[in-house]
Design an enzyme around this catalytic site. Structure first.
Site, short mmCIF file in Angstrom:
data_model
loop_
_atom_site.label_atom_id
_atom_site.label_comp_id
_atom_site.label_asym_id
_atom_site.label_seq_id
_atom_site.Cartn_x
_atom_site.Cartn_y
_atom_site.Cartn_z
N GLU A 1 9.15 8.07 -0.17
CA GLU A 1 8.23 7.22 0.02
C GLU A 1 7.13 8.15 1.01
O GLU A 1 7.54 7.90 2.17
CB GLU A 1 8.76 5.97 0.38
CG GLU A 1 7.98 4.78 0.52
CD GLU A 1 8.33 3.33 1.01
OE1 GLU A 1 7.91 3.01 1.87
OE2 GLU A 1 9.49 3.12 0.32
N CYS B 1 3.13 1.49 6.09
CA CYS B 1 2.81 2.27 5.02
C CYS B 1 2.02 1.48 4.01
O CYS B 1 1.03 2.02 3.30
CB CYS B 1 3.87 2.97 4.38
SG CYS B 1 4.74 4.07 5.45
#
Length: 489
Positions: free
Chosen positions: A247, A281
């Site tokens: 990720e 993020c």
């Protein structure tokens, strides 16, 4: 001054390396702890411990594994406030905000492990002629878990639940910027009866991360971090033919349609852009607003930004803590300065404050375009760049025009537009609620934002390897068969 150590096979151990690093409080700019820089020997000791424990751990009944993990989660929940204070000291996150995410992480550890109770580790398919196929999901083995600094506790816990419940053992390598709160999680294992070696902690920077990623006995790498480092991790995993779940970064768009309440939506977008000082993020880093509501939206966004007060995260009035480091603040300010030189307008913020600590104000930019770093590269700071568009279709087109594909958020009340929004190239699309959803969510990042599906059953799919066992009746020779007729003769 506190000195941190590695946790290997149930014991706190000094590093086998000779280099130590300083941990700096980003609010005070003072050193608060020292910890090992990491070494291949440290990593190897942790991996050997994990390998030795894995066979035993995988034979523990699933219900017993889940119960032990849940007990750890309960201990973390009880100490969430204390852990949040450690996290505030090392990366600046306000204690109140940090505690909510730590409690969420403990809940995710528990729910992620509990998913194992209904996960189909064994499926049986009956075939003709009395044969049968068993599909077994076996643990991958040893998992290396590399965690970033922005949500060190919550992200560690959300990763570990499925990995451990599936029967894997783990070696955790937290960011060198946030080792303290993560280490406290492992101290709480004294109250839990996990077998030694099931969970291990190695501290350090790339001197610990690189040997972990390239260790031949690490079967799975679960990495969260930057695109550049993620590419290196993926390449190394590919070279070794080891599994990886990545990720990586994001440059998440948000679309504000013409039919929504611009003031209420602006306050929601402010949270998406400024929460955790923009160090998320999935932070909203590109905002496309319809011209019909643009003026009211921008005015409300500016007003909301000015309520995000900077300060020490131990104070309840603080909404915006410091950035994690001076280096990160320089990146953020460089993006703002680049935008200004290319014609952007600062509506609020945009200046480095004259004070101790790596603070940066909530900033709203208008008159931005895709020639600017703030619209193309991950900023990871409290910056909200706003683009005015003439139609929803234009917003969709510009939102999709990115090398990233982590998440996207759309505010609209038009059913056709909501349907169109679901086609955005992203792992998650939120409609009218940023960070919405529940534990059943499954997603996989798109484009350069990563690879590997996670969430709910997908996390167990990633943590296990399917094996098919076909069982047929044993062969028998006709010459040796005894029939009822011959037996009577």
């Amino acid at each position: 001054m506190k000195t941190l150590h590695n946790y290997i096979s149930g014991t706190w151990m000094s590093s086998r390396g000779e280099t130590f690093l300083d941990l700096v409080n980003p609010t005070t700019e003072k050193t608060i702890a020292q910890f090992p820089a990491g070494s291949a020997d440290d990593v190897n000791a942790a991996v050997v411990a994990a390998v030795g424990a894995q066979a035993v751990w995988s034979e523990v009944p699933v219900a017993d594994r889940v119960a032990m993990i849940e007990s750890w989660a309960d201990q973390i929940m009880e100490h969430a406030g204390e852990i949040a204070e450690l996290q505030c000291q090392e990366m600046g996150k306000p204690v109140r905000l940090g505690r909510s995410f730590i409690e969420g992480g403990a809940a995710a550890l528990k729910s992620g492990a509990a998913e194992a109770l209904s996960y189909p580790f064994k499926q049986t398919v009956d075939l003709p002629n009395g044969s049968q196929t068993q599909i077994l999901r076996r643990p991958v083995g040893v998992a290396g878990v590399v965690i970033p600094w922005n949500f060190p506790v919550a992200m560690t816990l959300s990763a570990l639940g499925p990995l451990l419940a599936a029967g894997n053992t783990v070696v955790v390598k937290p960011s060198e910027r946030t080792p303290m709160a993560t280490a406290r999680l492992f101290e709480l294992l004294d109250e839990v009866k996990l077998p030694d070696g099931v969970v291990n902690l190695v501290l350090g920077d790339s001197r610990a991360g690189q040997p972990l990623v390239s260790h031949p006995q690490v079967d799975l790498i679960h990495f969260t971090g930057s695109v550049a480092t993620g590419r290196q991790v993926g390449a190394e995993a590919g070279r070794l033919l080891h599994r990886s779940v990545l990720e990586l970064g994001g440059k998440d768009p948000v679309i504000v349609d013409a039919d929504v309440d611009p003031v209420a939506t602006a306050h929601a977008v402010a949270a998406g852009a400024f929460l955790n000082t923009g160090q998320i993020c999935t932070s909203m880093e590109r905002i496309y607003v319809h011209t019909d509501v643009a003026d009211r939206f921008i005015d409300a966004l500016v007003s909301a930004a000015e309520t995000y007060t900077m300060g020490d995260g131990f104070h309840d009035s603080t909404v915006l803590g410091p950035l994690v480091s001076e280096q990160q603040r320089q990146i953020v300010h460089r993006h703002v300065e680049d935008a200004l030189t290319r014609g952007a307008t600062v509506r609020t913020g945009g200046e480095v404050p004259d004070r101790t600590g790596y603070f940066y104000p909530a900033t709203v930019l208008t008159d931005v375009d895709e020639s600017m770093l703030v619209m193309t590269e991950e900023t990871f700071g409290p910056i909200a760049p706003v683009v005015i568009v003439s139609s929803f279709e234009e917003a969709l087109e510009r939102a999709a025009d990115s090398t990233y594909g982590l998440a996207a958020t759309v505010y609209s009340e038009t059913p056709e537009h909501i349907t169109e929004a679901s086609r955005l190239p992203a792992g998650v699309v939120w409609v009218n609620q940023w960070q919405g959803g529940g534990p059943e969510c499954i997603y996989e990042p798109a484009r350069s934002s990563g690879m590997g599906a996670t969430g709910s059953t997908a996390s167990f799919d990633a943590a296990t390897r399917p094996v098919s066992v076909h069982i047929a009746p044993a062969p028998k020779s006709p010459a040796t068969e005894t029939t009822a007729e011959t037996a009577m003769q």
